[in-house]
Write a protein that holds these residues in place. Structure first.
Motif, PDB file in Angstrom:
ATOM      1  N   THR A  92     -26.296 -42.002 -64.237  1.00 50.91           N
ATOM      2  CA  THR A  92     -27.624 -42.456 -63.802  1.00 50.91           C
ATOM      3  C   THR A  92     -27.527 -43.693 -62.912  1.00 50.91           C
ATOM      4  O   THR A  92     -28.270 -43.824 -61.944  1.00 50.91           O
ATOM      5  CB  THR A  92     -28.545 -42.733 -65.007  1.00 50.91           C
ATOM      6  OG1 THR A  92     -27.933 -43.708 -65.854  1.00 50.91           O
ATOM      7  CG2 THR A  92     -28.818 -41.462 -65.786  1.00 50.91           C
ATOM      8  N   LEU A  95     -25.544 -42.578 -59.456  1.00 50.86           N
ATOM      9  CA  LEU A  95     -26.416 -41.853 -58.530  1.00 50.86           C
ATOM     10  C   LEU A  95     -27.292 -42.807 -57.718  1.00 50.86           C
ATOM     11  O   LEU A  95     -27.508 -42.618 -56.526  1.00 50.86           O
ATOM     12  CB  LEU A  95     -27.306 -40.870 -59.295  1.00 50.86           C
ATOM     13  CG  LEU A  95     -28.318 -40.116 -58.444  1.00 50.86           C
ATOM     14  CD1 LEU A  95     -27.648 -38.965 -57.724  1.00 50.86           C
ATOM     15  CD2 LEU A  95     -29.466 -39.624 -59.300  1.00 50.86           C
ATOM     16  N   ARG A  96     -27.777 -43.850 -58.341  1.00 55.93           N
ATOM     17  CA  ARG A  96     -28.676 -44.811 -57.698  1.00 55.93           C
ATOM     18  C   ARG A  96     -27.931 -45.889 -56.900  1.00 55.93           C
ATOM     19  O   ARG A  96     -28.540 -46.654 -56.167  1.00 55.93           O
ATOM     20  CB  ARG A  96     -29.544 -45.498 -58.758  1.00 55.93           C
ATOM     21  CG  ARG A  96     -30.575 -44.606 -59.384  1.00 55.93           C
ATOM     22  CD  ARG A  96     -31.149 -45.217 -60.668  1.00 55.93           C
ATOM     23  NE  ARG A  96     -32.273 -44.479 -61.161  1.00 55.93           N
ATOM     24  CZ  ARG A  96     -32.210 -43.334 -61.823  1.00 55.93           C
ATOM     25  NH1 ARG A  96     -31.041 -42.791 -62.082  1.00 55.93           N
ATOM     26  NH2 ARG A  96     -33.308 -42.737 -62.240  1.00 55.93           N
ATOM     27  N   TYR A 127     -24.848 -33.805 -60.387  1.00 57.27           N
ATOM     28  CA  TYR A 127     -26.093 -33.539 -59.666  1.00 57.27           C
ATOM     29  C   TYR A 127     -26.289 -32.034 -59.447  1.00 57.27           C
ATOM     30  O   TYR A 127     -27.412 -31.526 -59.518  1.00 57.27           O
ATOM     31  CB  TYR A 127     -26.064 -34.275 -58.325  1.00 57.27           C
ATOM     32  CG  TYR A 127     -27.269 -34.072 -57.454  1.00 57.27           C
ATOM     33  CD1 TYR A 127     -28.429 -34.816 -57.656  1.00 57.27           C
ATOM     34  CD2 TYR A 127     -27.248 -33.154 -56.412  1.00 57.27           C
ATOM     35  CE1 TYR A 127     -29.539 -34.636 -56.837  1.00 57.27           C
ATOM     36  CE2 TYR A 127     -28.350 -32.969 -55.593  1.00 57.27           C
ATOM     37  CZ  TYR A 127     -29.495 -33.718 -55.807  1.00 57.27           C
ATOM     38  OH  TYR A 127     -30.596 -33.542 -54.998  1.00 57.27           O
ATOM     39  N   LYS A 133     -30.518 -31.517 -60.514  1.00 57.33           N
ATOM     40  CA  LYS A 133     -31.101 -32.049 -59.276  1.00 57.33           C
ATOM     41  C   LYS A 133     -32.631 -31.973 -59.287  1.00 57.33           C
ATOM     42  O   LYS A 133     -33.288 -32.784 -58.651  1.00 57.33           O
ATOM     43  CB  LYS A 133     -30.494 -31.410 -58.043  1.00 57.33           C
ATOM     44  CG  LYS A 133     -31.057 -30.097 -57.628  1.00 57.33           C
ATOM     45  CD  LYS A 133     -30.634 -29.739 -56.220  1.00 57.33           C
ATOM     46  CE  LYS A 133     -29.587 -28.683 -56.225  1.00 57.33           C
ATOM     47  NZ  LYS A 133     -29.193 -28.275 -54.902  1.00 57.33           N
ATOM     48  N   THR A 135     -34.427 -32.899 -61.564  1.00 54.99           N
ATOM     49  CA  THR A 135     -34.921 -34.089 -62.267  1.00 54.99           C
ATOM     50  C   THR A 135     -34.779 -35.355 -61.431  1.00 54.99           C
ATOM     51  O   THR A 135     -35.152 -36.435 -61.884  1.00 54.99           O
ATOM     52  CB  THR A 135     -34.162 -34.299 -63.596  1.00 54.99           C
ATOM     53  OG1 THR A 135     -32.808 -34.666 -63.318  1.00 54.99           O
ATOM     54  CG2 THR A 135     -34.206 -33.050 -64.460  1.00 54.99           C
ATOM     55  N   VAL A 136     -34.223 -35.224 -60.220  1.00 55.70           N
ATOM     56  CA  VAL A 136     -33.936 -36.383 -59.372  1.00 55.70           C
ATOM     57  C   VAL A 136     -34.857 -36.375 -58.158  1.00 55.70           C
ATOM     58  O   VAL A 136     -34.898 -35.406 -57.410  1.00 55.70           O
ATOM     59  CB  VAL A 136     -32.464 -36.372 -58.894  1.00 55.70           C
ATOM     60  CG1 VAL A 136     -32.191 -37.529 -57.943  1.00 55.70           C
ATOM     61  CG2 VAL A 136     -31.514 -36.404 -60.086  1.00 55.70           C
ATOM     62  N   LEU A 138     -35.061 -38.941 -55.246  1.00 54.49           N
ATOM     63  CA  LEU A 138     -34.540 -40.182 -54.674  1.00 54.49           C
ATOM     64  C   LEU A 138     -35.597 -40.977 -53.930  1.00 54.49           C
ATOM     65  O   LEU A 138     -35.561 -42.210 -53.934  1.00 54.49           O
ATOM     66  CB  LEU A 138     -33.344 -39.897 -53.778  1.00 54.49           C
ATOM     67  CG  LEU A 138     -32.056 -39.590 -54.537  1.00 54.49           C
ATOM     68  CD1 LEU A 138     -30.966 -39.124 -53.593  1.00 54.49           C
ATOM     69  CD2 LEU A 138     -31.584 -40.783 -55.327  1.00 54.49           C
ATOM     70  N   ILE A 141     -37.343 -42.877 -56.607  1.00 51.53           N
ATOM     71  CA  ILE A 141     -36.436 -43.897 -57.150  1.00 51.53           C
ATOM     72  C   ILE A 141     -36.419 -45.104 -56.218  1.00 51.53           C
ATOM     73  O   ILE A 141     -36.590 -46.249 -56.647  1.00 51.53           O
ATOM     74  CB  ILE A 141     -35.019 -43.322 -57.361  1.00 51.53           C
ATOM     75  CG1 ILE A 141     -35.016 -42.334 -58.518  1.00 51.53           C
ATOM     76  CG2 ILE A 141     -33.999 -44.439 -57.584  1.00 51.53           C
ATOM     77  CD1 ILE A 141     -33.749 -41.496 -58.643  1.00 51.53           C
TER      78      ILE A 141
END
Length: 176
Positions: A92, A95-96, A127, A133, A135-136, A138, A141
Motif C-alpha cells: 500500500t 504503490l503510493r 496490482y 487494480k 480497488t486502486v 490513483l 489517492i
C-alpha cells in the motif's frame, strides 16, 4: 481479524495472509516496515525540523534497500510461493510512493519505478492480481494527499506526474 472475520463476503475465503507457520517472520518484518516505511514517509512529510526529516528520510530509503534485496531473491517478502500480510502492508505504501510520497512528502532520493526494479515488479504483480487494480484509484489517492495537507501544499495543486504503468509485465514469474 481482516484475515478471517469477513470470509463470508470474500471472493477467496481460503486465502490465508497470516499463516501460523509464517507469523513470526511476518511480525518481524512488519516491525521494521511500519516505522521505517509506512510511517517513515509520514514522518518525513510532516517533519517539523531538518533533523526529524533527515532521520525519517534515511529510514525510508534504508527500508526500501532491504525490501529490494529481499525481492531480488524471492517473489514475496516472506515466502516465495505465498503472499502474506507483510506484502499487503508494504504494497500500500509502495504503490503510493512515486505518485505521492516522492514529491509531496519529499522522499525524493530514488523512485520505485526507476531505481528499484525488484520492488517495482512486486508492486506491479500485486496490482495485477485478480480484483486488486479495481480497488486502486490513483487520481483520488493523489487528490486526497495533495489537496488535503495544506500545511505541506498550501496551494492544493495536484501534481500531474509521474506517469507509471502498473499494467506493464511484472517480470517476476521466474521466481516461482
Amino acid at each position: 481479524m481482516l484475515n478471517s472475520e469477513f470470509n463470508k463476503f470474500a471472493r477467496h475465503p481460503d486465502l490465508d495472509l497470516y499463516p501460523e507457520h509464517l507469523r513470526t517472520r511476518i511480525d518481524e518484518l512488519n516491525e521494521q516496515v511500519y516505522p521505517k516505511l509506512n510511517n517513515g514517509v509520514y514522518r518525513a512529510g510532516f517533519a517539523k525540523s531538518q533533523e526529524a526529516y533527515d532521520a525519517a528520510y534515511e529510514d525510508v530509503f534504508s527500508m526500501l534497500d532491504i525490501l529490494e534485496n529481499i525481492l531480488s531473491k524471492q517473489r514475496y517478502l516472506i515466502d516465495n510461493k505465498q503472499i502474506t500480510e507483510a506484502d499487503v502492508r508494504a504494497w500500500t505504501t509502495l504503490l503510493r510512493f512515486d505518485p505521492v510520497y516522492f514529491t509531496h512528502f519529499k522522499c525524493n532520493k530514488k523512485m520505485i519505478s526507476k531505481d528499484y526494479p525488484n520492488i517495482y515488479g512486486f508492486v506491479r504483480e500485486i496490482y495485477q492480481l485478480d480484483g486488486v487494480k479495481q480497488t486502486v484509484n490513483l487520481s483520488e489517492i493523489k487528490k486526497h494527499y495533495f489537496a488535503s495537507h495544506l500545511m505541506i501544499n498550501p496551494t492544493g495543486i495536484i501534481a500531474r506526474g509521474p506517469e507509471i504503468d502498473y499494467d506493464s509485465p511484472h517480470g517476476r514469474d521466474h521466481l516461482k
